[in-house]
Enzyme design. Structure first.
Site, PDB file in Angstrom:
ATOM      1  N   LYS A 121      -1.421  10.519  -1.123  1.00 58.73           N
ATOM      2  CA  LYS A 121      -2.113   8.997  -0.682  1.00 58.73           C
ATOM      3  C   LYS A 121      -2.820   9.439   0.636  1.00 58.73           C
ATOM      4  O   LYS A 121      -3.878   8.690   0.771  1.00 58.73           O
ATOM      5  CB  LYS A 121      -0.522   8.406  -0.171  1.00 58.73           C
ATOM      6  N   ASP A 139      -0.564   4.150  -3.790  1.00 54.22           N
ATOM      7  CA  ASP A 139       0.344   3.126  -3.371  1.00 54.22           C
ATOM      8  C   ASP A 139       1.474   2.436  -4.316  1.00 54.22           C
ATOM      9  O   ASP A 139       0.768   2.480  -5.266  1.00 54.22           O
ATOM     10  CB  ASP A 139      -0.177   2.358  -1.616  1.00 54.22           C
TER      11      ASP A 139
END
Length: 215
Positions: A121, A139
Site C-alpha cells: 500500500k 487502504d
C-alpha cells in the site's frame, strides 16, 4: 447493471467532486512523501502533518535521518500512532536507502517493498504520487467503498484482490487518481460508522454498510 456501467457511474460521479487531488499529506520530496505515508499508517493525515514540519526541517533526507538514528526520530514523532515501531522502521529504511540506493527513493514496487516498514500500500502511494505511475493503493477506505458500491466481488477478501479487481476496470490514466476518489469518498461520506447515505449520489448502488477492513 453491468460492471462497466457501474464503474462508469462511480468514477463519473467522484471525479468532478475530488478532481485530480493526490494526497492530503504535506511533503516536498519523494523521500518526505515516503516518510509521511509510513507515519500515516493507522494515523490521520492531519496528525502526520502536525509532526512532519519539524521532522523534515531537521531530517530532510535519507542520509540525515539515517545518521540521526531511531531515538532522535522518535523524539519528533511521539504523537503519532505506534511511534516506537515507526521510528525503528524509519531509521532502518533511511539507512537502507542511503547504503543501497544512494539516498534516493526507488521507483519500482519490488525495490520499495524491500525497504523496512514499506508494504504494498505504501509503495503504491509513492509510485502514484511521487512518480506518476499507474499504481493503486488499497487502504481501509478504498477496501470498504469498493465493496459497498459493488466494484469488486465479495470474494475479494484481501487488499491485493481488491486492487487487482479495480485495476481490471479503471482506465490506466485514472488509476492513480481513482485511489484518492475512493479514499476521500470513504473518509468523508461513505464512512465505516454512520455513513452519510442521504448526501451520497451513489447510495442506490450500495450493497450495504459492509464493515470489512483491509489488513
Amino acid at each position: 447493471m453491468k460492471i462497466y456501467e457501474r464503474y462508469q457511474r462511480v468514477l463519473s460521479y467522484l471525479a468532478p467532486i475530488h478532481g485530480r487531488q493526490e494526497t492530503e499529506l504535506n511533503y516536498e520530496t519523494p523521500f518526505q512523501l515516503l516518510v509521511a505515508v509510513v507515519l500515516s499508517a493507522q494515523c490521520t493525515d492531519k496528525r502526520v502533518n502536525l509532526v512532519t514540519p519539524a521532522l523534515f526541517a531537521d531530517l530532510p533526507d535519507a542520509p540525515t535521518m539515517a545518521a540521526a538514528g531511531e531515538e532522535v526520530i522518535l523524539s519528533y514523532i511521539r504523537s503519532v500512532s505506534y511511534p516506537n515501531s515507526k521510528a525503528r522502521h524509519l531509521a532502518a529504511m533511511s539507512e537502507r536507502l542511503t547504503n543501497d540506493f544512494d539516498g534516493q527513493v526507488p521507483q519500482t514496487l519490488e525495490a520499495l517493498t524491500s525497504l523496512p516498514g514499506v508494504g504494498r500500500k505504501t509503495a503504491n502511494v509513492v509510485l502514484a504520487v511521487a512518480f506518476g505511475q499507474a499504481a493503486l493503493a488499497v487502504d481501509t477506505h478504498v477496501f470498504r467503498v469498493s465493496h459497498r458500491l459493488g466494484l469488486v466481488p465479495r470474494t475479494a477478501t484481501t487488499p491485493l484482490k481488491v486492487e487487482m479487481a479495480l485495476r481490471r476496470h479503471i482506465p490506466t490514466e485514472d488509476i492513480a487518481a481513482a485511489h484518492y476518489w475512493l479514499l476521500l469518498h470513504g473518509r468523508y461520506t461513505c464512512t465505516a460508522l454512520r455513513p452519510k447515505c442521504d448526501t451520497c449520489g451513489l447510495s442506490d448502488l450500495c450493497r450495504g454498510p459492509i464493515q470489512a477492513k483491509a489488513k
